[in-house]
Design a protein around this motif. Structure first.
Motif, short mmCIF file in Angstrom:
data_model
loop_
_atom_site.label_atom_id
_atom_site.label_comp_id
_atom_site.label_asym_id
_atom_site.label_seq_id
_atom_site.Cartn_x
_atom_site.Cartn_y
_atom_site.Cartn_z
N PHE A 1 0.84 -1.20 0.00
CA PHE A 1 0.00 0.00 0.00
C PHE A 1 0.88 1.25 0.00
N LEU A 2 0.53 2.19 -0.87
CA LEU A 2 1.22 3.49 -0.91
C LEU A 2 0.33 4.60 -0.39
N THR A 3 -0.87 4.72 -0.98
CA THR A 3 -1.74 5.82 -0.59
C THR A 3 -3.16 5.53 -1.02
N TYR A 4 -4.09 6.33 -0.45
CA TYR A 4 -5.52 6.14 -0.69
C TYR A 4 -6.21 7.49 -0.79
N PHE A 5 -7.12 7.60 -1.75
CA PHE A 5 -7.94 8.79 -1.93
C PHE A 5 -9.42 8.45 -1.78
N GLN A 6 -10.12 9.33 -1.12
CA GLN A 6 -11.58 9.31 -1.14
C GLN A 6 -11.97 10.58 -1.88
N ASN A 7 -12.55 10.42 -3.07
CA ASN A 7 -12.76 11.56 -3.98
C ASN A 7 -11.41 12.25 -4.19
N GLU A 8 -11.32 13.55 -3.97
CA GLU A 8 -10.04 14.23 -4.21
C GLU A 8 -9.15 14.29 -2.98
N ALA A 9 -9.64 13.82 -1.84
CA ALA A 9 -8.87 13.92 -0.60
C ALA A 9 -7.96 12.71 -0.42
N GLN A 10 -6.69 12.98 -0.16
CA GLN A 10 -5.72 11.93 0.12
C GLN A 10 -5.79 11.66 1.62
N LEU A 11 -6.34 10.51 2.00
CA LEU A 11 -6.64 10.26 3.40
C LEU A 11 -5.61 9.42 4.12
N GLU A 12 -4.90 8.57 3.40
CA GLU A 12 -3.86 7.76 4.05
C GLU A 12 -2.65 7.69 3.15
N LYS A 13 -1.51 7.63 3.81
CA LYS A 13 -0.25 7.64 3.09
C LYS A 13 0.72 6.72 3.83
N SER A 14 1.35 5.80 3.12
CA SER A 14 2.28 4.88 3.74
C SER A 14 3.62 5.56 3.99
N ARG A 15 4.35 5.02 4.97
CA ARG A 15 5.71 5.50 5.19
C ARG A 15 6.60 5.19 3.98
N LEU A 16 6.14 4.23 3.15
CA LEU A 16 6.90 3.91 1.93
C LEU A 16 6.92 5.09 0.97
N LEU A 17 5.93 5.96 1.10
CA LEU A 17 5.82 7.08 0.17
C LEU A 17 6.74 8.20 0.66
N SER A 18 8.00 8.12 0.20
CA SER A 18 8.99 9.11 0.65
C SER A 18 8.66 10.46 0.02
N ASP A 19 9.47 11.46 0.36
CA ASP A 19 9.19 12.80 -0.15
C ASP A 19 9.44 12.90 -1.66
N ARG A 20 10.00 11.85 -2.25
CA ARG A 20 10.18 11.88 -3.70
C ARG A 20 8.90 11.47 -4.43
N PHE A 21 7.97 10.91 -3.68
CA PHE A 21 6.72 10.43 -4.28
C PHE A 21 5.59 11.41 -3.95
N SER A 22 4.76 11.69 -4.95
CA SER A 22 3.58 12.49 -4.67
C SER A 22 2.44 11.98 -5.53
N ALA A 23 1.26 11.97 -4.96
CA ALA A 23 0.07 11.51 -5.67
C ALA A 23 -0.99 12.58 -5.57
N GLU A 24 -1.76 12.71 -6.65
CA GLU A 24 -2.84 13.68 -6.68
C GLU A 24 -4.08 13.06 -7.32
N ARG A 25 -5.19 13.64 -6.95
CA ARG A 25 -6.44 13.27 -7.61
C ARG A 25 -7.29 14.53 -7.65
N PRO A 26 -6.92 15.47 -8.50
CA PRO A 26 -7.43 16.84 -8.41
C PRO A 26 -8.94 17.00 -8.53
N LYS A 27 -9.59 16.23 -9.33
CA LYS A 27 -11.03 16.41 -9.49
C LYS A 27 -11.80 15.19 -9.02
N GLY A 28 -11.14 14.35 -8.28
CA GLY A 28 -11.82 13.17 -7.77
C GLY A 28 -12.09 12.11 -8.82
N SER A 29 -11.43 12.25 -9.98
CA SER A 29 -11.62 11.21 -11.01
C SER A 29 -10.30 10.49 -11.21
N PHE A 30 -9.52 10.87 -12.22
CA PHE A 30 -8.23 10.20 -12.44
C PHE A 30 -7.22 10.64 -11.38
#
Lengths: 117, 110
Positions: free
Chosen positions: A45-74
């Motif tokens: 597990f790296l991260t989880y989004f509910q709609n556009e909100a990033q609600l959980e993030k693993s410690r595996l996701l270092s500062d070099r990794f970023s995830a977005e879901r700007p409009k709650g779709s892709f």
């Protein structure tokens, strides 16, 4: 095809370059997950989004990794300054917001295989 | 200790055999349990959810033992097409983080 799609399917990059992957979930699914899988292991597990909100993030996701879901779709997953240890399959999954155990049943895309040389 | 542990196998069984996989989890607050199937170089696919009372879907039966913190998957009358890696999955705690085991490989031979 109404399943989860990911793009690109394969990416080869040189160490130090930035890469970005895209995930399109099943259209009515409002929950989206990112995982990383290496050979012989289950998805991590790296991260989880509910709609556009990033609600959980693993410690595996270092500062070099970023995830977005700007409009709650892709969603996009970016890795900056790639390292050889980032070579893996990056999987995206989605699920539907409903009650009960079925709320957590995830449907996976085909993944993006990243090779860092 | 890993949060979710599975016997990596491989299990080599003849067609028609019954095979059982076990999986243990360490977080007693875990709330949801699943079995996924993953074919070589493909994405995981949901096989079945695991309910407290146990559940069956055709040749597949899943059981949950909360007291001992393990889940099991039983496959009856194995088919060649059952050859795959079976992943045990646990939702840890009250959020949406899901933990996958490393998987158990099954080979069904004619």
């Amino acid at each position: 095809d109404t399943g989860v799609s990911q793009d690109p399917r394969h990416k080869i990059t040189k160490r130090g370059q930035n890469v970005t992957f895209r995930c399109d979930p099943i259209s009515e699914h409002n929950r989206l997950y990112w995982y990383r899988q290496t050979l012989g292991q289950g998805p991590e597990f790296l991260t989880y989004f509910q709609n556009e909100a990033q609600l959980e993030k693993s410690r595996l996701l270092s500062d070099r990794f970023s995830a977005e879901r700007p409009k709650g779709s892709f969603s996009t997953l970016e890795i900056q300054r790639t390292e050889q240890g980032d070579s893996a399959m990056y999987l995206c999954a989605s699920s539907l917001d409903r009650t009960g155990q079925s709320a957590y049943e995830q449907y996976f895309g085909p993944g993006t295989r990243l090779t860092v040389t | 200790r890993k949060e979710v542990e599975q016997d990596p196998g491989p299990f080599n069984v003849p067609e028609g055999a019954t095979v059982a996989f076990n999986c243990t989890y360490s977080n007693s607050a875990s709330q949801s349990f699943f079995w996924y199937r993953q074919d070589c170089r493909k994405e995981p696919k949901l096989l079945m959810s695991v309910y407290s009372s146990g559940n069956e879907d055709g040749r597949f039966t899943a059981q949950l033992n909360r007291a001992s913190q393990y889940i099991s998957l039983l496959i009856r009358d194995s088919k060649l097409s059952d050859s795959a890696t079976y992943l045990c999955v646990v939702r840890s705690g009250g959020g949406f983080k899901t933990i996958f085991g490393a998987g158990t490989r099954l080979f069904v031979k004619a």
